[in-house]
Design a protein around this motif. Structure first.
Motif, PDB file in Angstrom:
ATOM      1  N   GLU A 270      12.031   5.700 -22.628  1.00  0.00           N
ATOM      2  CA  GLU A 270      11.588   5.541 -21.239  1.00  0.00           C
ATOM      3  C   GLU A 270      10.782   4.254 -21.054  1.00  0.00           C
ATOM      4  N   VAL A 271       9.943   3.943 -22.036  1.00  0.00           N
ATOM      5  CA  VAL A 271       9.130   2.717 -21.949  1.00  0.00           C
ATOM      6  C   VAL A 271      10.030   1.486 -21.949  1.00  0.00           C
ATOM      7  N   LYS A 272      11.054   1.498 -22.788  1.00  0.00           N
ATOM      8  CA  LYS A 272      11.983   0.357 -22.835  1.00  0.00           C
ATOM      9  C   LYS A 272      12.686   0.159 -21.497  1.00  0.00           C
ATOM     10  N   ALA A 273      12.918   1.281 -20.804  1.00  0.00           N
ATOM     11  CA  ALA A 273      13.640   1.201 -19.534  1.00  0.00           C
ATOM     12  C   ALA A 273      12.724   0.990 -18.339  1.00  0.00           C
ATOM     13  N   SER A 274      11.406   1.010 -18.556  1.00  0.00           N
ATOM     14  CA  SER A 274      10.457   0.912 -17.437  1.00  0.00           C
ATOM     15  C   SER A 274      10.353  -0.516 -16.924  1.00  0.00           C
ATOM     16  N   PRO A 275      10.171  -0.680 -15.619  1.00  0.00           N
ATOM     17  CA  PRO A 275      10.011  -2.035 -15.066  1.00  0.00           C
ATOM     18  C   PRO A 275       8.651  -2.616 -15.432  1.00  0.00           C
ATOM     19  N   ASP A 276       8.565  -3.928 -15.408  1.00  0.00           N
ATOM     20  CA  ASP A 276       7.284  -4.590 -15.656  1.00  0.00           C
ATOM     21  C   ASP A 276       6.308  -4.285 -14.525  1.00  0.00           C
ATOM     22  N   ILE A 277       5.027  -4.244 -14.891  1.00  0.00           N
ATOM     23  CA  ILE A 277       3.975  -4.008 -13.910  1.00  0.00           C
ATOM     24  C   ILE A 277       3.316  -5.339 -13.587  1.00  0.00           C
ATOM     25  N   LYS A 278       3.141  -5.604 -12.321  1.00  0.00           N
ATOM     26  CA  LYS A 278       2.375  -6.797 -11.923  1.00  0.00           C
ATOM     27  C   LYS A 278       0.920  -6.388 -11.835  1.00  0.00           C
ATOM     28  N   SER A 279       0.054  -7.063 -12.592  1.00  0.00           N
ATOM     29  CA  SER A 279      -1.370  -6.742 -12.562  1.00  0.00           C
ATOM     30  C   SER A 279      -1.952  -7.105 -11.202  1.00  0.00           C
ATOM     31  N   LEU A 280      -2.490  -6.101 -10.519  1.00  0.00           N
ATOM     32  CA  LEU A 280      -3.043  -6.296  -9.181  1.00  0.00           C
ATOM     33  C   LEU A 280      -4.552  -6.447  -9.255  1.00  0.00           C
ATOM     34  N   SER A 281      -5.092  -7.314  -8.449  1.00  0.00           N
ATOM     35  CA  SER A 281      -6.528  -7.510  -8.448  1.00  0.00           C
ATOM     36  C   SER A 281      -6.972  -7.981  -7.063  1.00  0.00           C
ATOM     37  N   ILE A 282      -8.178  -7.610  -6.705  1.00  0.00           N
ATOM     38  CA  ILE A 282      -8.756  -8.142  -5.475  1.00  0.00           C
ATOM     39  C   ILE A 282      -8.919  -9.652  -5.612  1.00  0.00           C
ATOM     40  N   ASN A 283      -9.247 -10.090  -6.839  1.00  0.00           N
ATOM     41  CA  ASN A 283      -9.351 -11.523  -7.080  1.00  0.00           C
ATOM     42  C   ASN A 283      -7.988 -12.068  -7.483  1.00  0.00           C
ATOM     43  N   ASP A 284      -7.513 -13.109  -6.837  1.00  0.00           N
ATOM     44  CA  ASP A 284      -6.212 -13.680  -7.183  1.00  0.00           C
ATOM     45  C   ASP A 284      -6.240 -14.276  -8.589  1.00  0.00           C
ATOM     46  N   THR A 285      -7.380 -14.839  -8.956  1.00  0.00           N
ATOM     47  CA  THR A 285      -7.516 -15.414 -10.293  1.00  0.00           C
ATOM     48  C   THR A 285      -8.698 -14.729 -10.974  1.00  0.00           C
ATOM     49  N   PRO A 286      -8.448 -13.668 -11.743  1.00  0.00           N
ATOM     50  CA  PRO A 286      -9.522 -12.936 -12.395  1.00  0.00           C
ATOM     51  C   PRO A 286     -10.382 -13.854 -13.246  1.00  0.00           C
ATOM     52  N   GLU A 287     -11.664 -13.608 -13.189  1.00  0.00           N
ATOM     53  CA  GLU A 287     -12.606 -14.451 -13.904  1.00  0.00           C
ATOM     54  C   GLU A 287     -12.493 -14.207 -15.402  1.00  0.00           C
ATOM     55  N   LYS A 288     -12.277 -15.268 -16.152  1.00  0.00           N
ATOM     56  CA  LYS A 288     -12.179 -15.157 -17.602  1.00  0.00           C
ATOM     57  C   LYS A 288     -13.578 -15.112 -18.207  1.00  0.00           C
ATOM     58  N   SER A 289     -13.658 -14.447 -19.345  1.00  0.00           N
ATOM     59  CA  SER A 289     -14.965 -14.340 -19.977  1.00  0.00           C
ATOM     60  C   SER A 289     -15.284 -15.624 -20.718  1.00  0.00           C
TER      61      SER A 289
END
Length: 651
Positions: A270-289
């Motif tokens: 099932e995992v092999k057949a699952s579509p990719d997930i787009k990471s959603l965030s309120i911030n368009d460019t998440p702040e890197k540490s």
């Protein structure tokens, strides 16, 4: 590796030798313990089969390797599940026996042990192996008994019943082979729960032939049935001789069990057949540490049942000196609170560079080497200002049998043996609940302890299967808080889909879907790409259960619920039936909301904040929390957040 095989004459010890050989190990010796009184066929041992001990010498000729034997002079003096050195215990006879083998064969590395379900037997062999720097090889461990007995029959193991002690079995079954009795044993299991492999002591066997015996086997020349006078137990006293086989055995390796069970293999599909997930965030460019000149504030606070020691660091320049100082601090804190290293349930060990792991682990191990149940552990590389940060959960003493767990050091097909001084799980038992801390699991192949080289989809499912097997063995099954570490955001879709398929398929949608936190760190042990760890729980019925809350408690709960609902994503489980112990998982992009949770907490409960160093600096107060610095944080759906909170609320 070269190994010595512990043999009793029974099917399990010889079939495990066959598995050891199939795994590429080399048999160089046999070892056996026998009754001190040669005229006594059986002794009251919790550990060793002694019926048939008078034919053991023949096996050296059948396998063409030396046999070492030792009389059992001790008794079952130490009957605790986990063994520690005890004078006049039969396990010290085992130690003397294997010491003799090692003295004569300095290159021996492993010990074959036929344990299937017995923690008592396995843990004692492991204890002796640890003391002699040997590895226990237990390839039958936790195998399904129906599949295992079927496998023995299919691989032409001629093992015959030599003792019976169970309903449905009597003296008429003595001398019959497991192949002849397989169908009847399955039926007795269905009717009376008799163990198919005799793991409940229902029967014992002797092996007369096996594919690992090249050209000779045993034949019966005389036999006598002995009936115990006080119970329904009978055994067979036999005389045997070694005879030539009509044809030499055509030895072949046993095919090991599939790495994934059928259920987890279906998850992989099932995992092999699952579509990719787009990471959603309120911030368009998440702040890197970024690593700033900020140190995690050390925190020590206490609840009714636990002491939480968080964010211990050292400012020494040498990494070994840092490790030593951190453990000195930990020792002083424990002593001050009248606790010991044996009371620690779980440790989170953070490193700035995983290449330093060996040096740090040697110092770490010195503090736990004498414990039969060292803490569970998660160890990852992440962004730190110092080289090491350590946090731990310590159990306070309340009643007997508070702490239990599983510290499995044998190599098997089940799940990875521990690769350091830690347990796979430590279980805290209270009046109204059980909490099991689950060590981080990476995709190691248990039989070889080599990291999988499969694709990330397999590794994600495989390492989660390890965690599931540990949780199942602990019998603390509900999901409390699970954390998945990945080393690249490219793996986000895979682990998110793995979790969702696992939850709906294996957990059957029971509890804990939203209790997953996915985080990105810079490295994991052995360069793994994914690691799963966390906490499971079970509610326990208690005579003190009380559903009546006073008005003040209800006000506090309303205030807490109001706060939790402000978070973008929130999920919680009630650990006990009255809801006085909760595990809450929260996600947000707002530092002000995290601050509000810290202010509400006021050092009364455990709270772990998962975020980057750069984001943690926005929190102005609240010293009583554990800080887990990471590069990125996601919920189980793959949505990105600046912060996650794991909150254990204990009212």
């Amino acid at each position: 590796m070269k190994f010595v095989a512990l043999i009793s004459g029974g099917k399990d010890s010889f079939f495990n030798i066959h598995h050891c050989l199939s795994q590429g190990h080399e048999l160089i010796a046999l070892a056996n313990l026998y009754p001190q009184d040669p005229n006594k066929d059986e002794i009251d041992s919790f550990m060793f089969q002694t019926v048939g001990h008078d034919i053991i010498d023949n096996y050296s000729q059948l396998l063409n390797v030396p046999l070492y034997r030792q009389a059992i002079t001790g008794g079952s003096s130490n009957q605790h599940l986990e063994y520690s050195i005890t004078k006049d215990d039969e396990i010290e006879d085992l130690y003397q026996l294997l010491s003799k083998v090692k003295s004569n064969h300095p290159d021996v590395e492993g010990v074959s042990c036929g344990a299937i379900l017995s923690h008592y037997q396995r843990s004692r062999v492991e204890n002796v192996c640890d003391r002699l720097s040997l590895t226990s090889l237990a390839y039958l461990w936790q195998r399904d008994q129906y599949e295992l007995m079927q496998e023995m029959c299919q691989n032409l193991l001629d093992a015959r019943l030599i003792k019976v002690a169970a309903i449905g079995l009597n003296e008429n079954h003595l001398g019959k082979s497991i192949s002849q009795l397989f169908a009847q044993l399955v039926k007795l299991n269905q009717l009376y729960e008799v163990h198919i492999c005799g793991e409940g002591g229902e029967f014992e066997t002797l092996v007369f032939d096996s594919p690992i015996f090249k050209d000779k086997k045993l034949a019966v020349i005389d036999k006598q049935i002995i009936n115990h006078s006080n119970d329904d137990v009978s055994y067979l006293k036999v005389k045997v001789e070694v005879i030539d086989k009509d044809f030499p055995s055509e030895y072949s390796n046993i095919t090991p069990p599939d790495l994934l069970t059928k259920e987890f293999d279906e998850i992989l599909d099932e995992v092999k057949a699952s579509p990719d997930i787009k990471s959603l965030s309120i911030n368009d460019t998440p702040e890197k540490s970024t690593v700033e000149n900020v140190y995690s504030k050390e925190s020590i606070f206490s609840t009714k049942t636990k002491l939480y020691i968080s964010n211990l660091i050292s400012l020494e320049t040498d990494i070994k000196d840092q490790a030593v100082e951190i453990f000195q601090k930990l020792t002083e804190i424990l002593i001050h609170n009248d606790l010991t290293f044996n009371d620690i349930q779980h440790i989170t060990l953070l490193l700035s560079d995983m290449t330093n792991f060996t040096d740090i682990n040697s110092i770490y191990g010195q503090n736990f080497q004498d414990l039969y149940l060292p803490p569970s552990r998660i160890c990852v590389e992440t962004n730190l200002k110092t080289d090491i940060q350590l946090s731990c959960i310590v159990l306070k003493h309340h009643g007997n049998n508070l702490k239990s767990g599983h510290h499995i050091r044998s190599r098997s097909y089940w799940a990875p043996q521990n690769i350091g001084p830690y347990s796979q799980t430590i279980i805290e038992t209270r009046e109204s609940y059980k909490l099991a801390s689950l060590s981080g699991q990476i995709p190691l192949i248990p039989s070889t302890m080599v990291l999988s080289t499969e694709k990330i989809e397999f590794d994600s499912v495989f390492s989660l299967q390890h965690l599931y097997r540990v949780k199942t063995l602990a019998n603390v099954n509900k999901l409390g808080s699970i954390i998945c570490f990945i080393t690249s955001d490219k793996y986000l879709s895979v682990v998110s889909n793995t979790w969702k398929e696992y939850y709906s398929g294996i957990e059957d949608g029971k509890t804990g879907l939203g209790q997953l936190v996915i985080v990105q760190v810079s490295a994991l042990p052995k360069n793994a790409r994914v690691e799963w760890g966390g906490i499971s729980y079970e509610s326990v019925s208690s005579m003190y259960d009380d559903d009546d809350d006073d008005e003040e408690e209800k006000k506090n709960e309303d205030k807490l619920n109001s706060l939790i609902e402000k978070f973008e994503v929130n999920s919680h489980v009630d650990v006990n039936k009255d809801g006085s112990m909760k595990i809450v998982t929260l996600f947000t992009n707002e530092s002000q909301l995290v601050q509000e949770a810290l202010d509400y907490n006021d050092d009364k409960n455990y709270i772990q904040v998962v975020a980057s160093h750069s984001l943690i600096t926005k929190l102005t107060s609240g010293s009583g929390f554990e800080f887990l610095p990471v590069e990125n944080v996601w919920d189980y759906k793959g949505n990105h957040y600046n912060y996650s909170i794991i909150w254990k609320l204990e009212n």
